[in-house]
Design an enzyme around this catalytic site. Sequence first.
Site, mmCIF file in Angstrom:
data_model
loop_
_atom_site.group_PDB
_atom_site.id
_atom_site.type_symbol
_atom_site.label_atom_id
_atom_site.label_comp_id
_atom_site.label_asym_id
_atom_site.label_seq_id
_atom_site.Cartn_x
_atom_site.Cartn_y
_atom_site.Cartn_z
ATOM 1 C CE LYS A 11 0.764 1.202 4.541
ATOM 2 N NZ LYS A 11 1.522 2.550 5.005
ATOM 3 N N PRO A 95 9.634 -4.439 0.110
ATOM 4 C CG PRO A 95 10.900 -2.672 -0.893
ATOM 5 C CD PRO A 95 9.438 -3.387 -1.017
ATOM 6 C CB VAL A 96 11.609 -5.934 5.299
ATOM 7 C CG1 VAL A 96 11.227 -6.046 6.911
ATOM 8 C CG2 VAL A 96 11.228 -7.315 4.715
ATOM 9 C CB ALA A 98 9.727 -0.100 3.232
ATOM 10 N N GLY A 99 7.234 1.380 4.952
ATOM 11 C CA GLY A 99 6.225 2.047 5.117
ATOM 12 C C GLY A 99 5.148 1.639 3.898
ATOM 13 N N GLY A 101 3.644 -1.479 4.213
ATOM 14 C CA GLY A 101 2.593 -2.231 4.779
ATOM 15 C C GLY A 101 2.668 -3.737 4.646
ATOM 16 N N GLY A 102 3.813 -4.126 4.145
ATOM 17 C CA GLY A 102 4.067 -5.667 3.734
ATOM 18 C C GLY A 102 3.662 -6.595 4.613
ATOM 19 N N GLY A 103 4.141 -6.537 5.907
ATOM 20 C CA GLY A 103 3.678 -7.487 6.792
ATOM 21 C C GLY A 103 2.221 -7.474 7.083
ATOM 22 C CB SER A 104 -0.467 -5.014 7.436
ATOM 23 O OG SER A 104 0.334 -4.280 8.451
ATOM 24 C CG ASP A 137 -1.279 -0.045 8.208
ATOM 25 O OD1 ASP A 137 -2.106 0.732 8.685
ATOM 26 O OD2 ASP A 137 -0.185 0.075 7.912
#
Length: 280
Positions: A11, A95-96, A98-99, A101-104, A137
């Site tokens: 996102k 990217p981890v 990074a802003g 929201g990858g994990g969410s 998120d």
Amino acid sequence: MKSLTLNAPAKINYLLDVIRRRPDGYHDLRMIMQRVNLCDEITITLTDTPEVAVTCGKKGVPDGPGNIAWKAARALLDLAGVGQGATIAITKNIPVAAGLGGGSSDAAAVLMGMNELLGLGLSDQKLMEIGLKLGADVPFFVFRKTALAEGVGEQLTVMPAMPPAWVVLVNPGVHVSTAWVYRNLQLKNRAELAKLPHFYGNIEDICSILSNDLEAVTIPAFPVIADIKASMMRLGALGAMMSGSGPTVFGLFRDRETAEMAADALTAGTGWFTAAVETM
Ligand code: ATP
């Protein structure tokens, strides 16, 4: 073995207003959140033993219970009360820290995938409630529409239709701690929040709302973010802004060719992560 492969998109924040500090230490926010088609790939396989196992193999992302995707799988297995477990293989393209929201997004994909694999029939509303306990998120990625997000991010309203755009993402790879950003934020003293348009006819209309209160903390510490924004504009972006607490900067472009040329130019000799993607 029942198995399912899902894409978990990233996102960007078109808007991020920090409204107030709450007694619980979190902040009330007003955000406009947009998904883009840079995706992690998640394969979930149900197993006959009750354990959850996550494999990711990306530096900085835990494989075990520290992974938010592990927590999502555990939550649905516990709710289902079955003796089964799951293996979750994550191909990390986002990217981890990074802003973006990858994990969410990984967690939301696992909630939706496990719901289907286990035949639980839980509503999106219920999955969003479970997701909120994992991260602020997560509900947005279950919602799956461009959204106005209020509260800590859990009060979601569909935004009026927005035109599609090409999005260039640039992550210079500096380490920004979200907790540090919020600790150092001076809340704005504003009488009222800027009014949002009800109609977005072109990308310029989206650019007119681009704003992120967290830039006031992150940019002075990492001036490279301002440099990337300026380069994006020179390379033809209609607008550029930092996403979340950073450090990723996104630029909005009308066409693929200009976006890809900008991404190439920003990669050259820098070692930065760049991608030209589309809004979803
Ligand atoms: P946001 O924009 O929501 O603040 P982010 O993009 O800045 O999120 P993430 O990539 O979600 O941050 O990761 C934040 C931290 O969570 C990382 O430091 C990482 O160790 C941990 N983490 C746990 N599970 C995952 C996962 N599946 N993917 C990425 N990070 C994960």
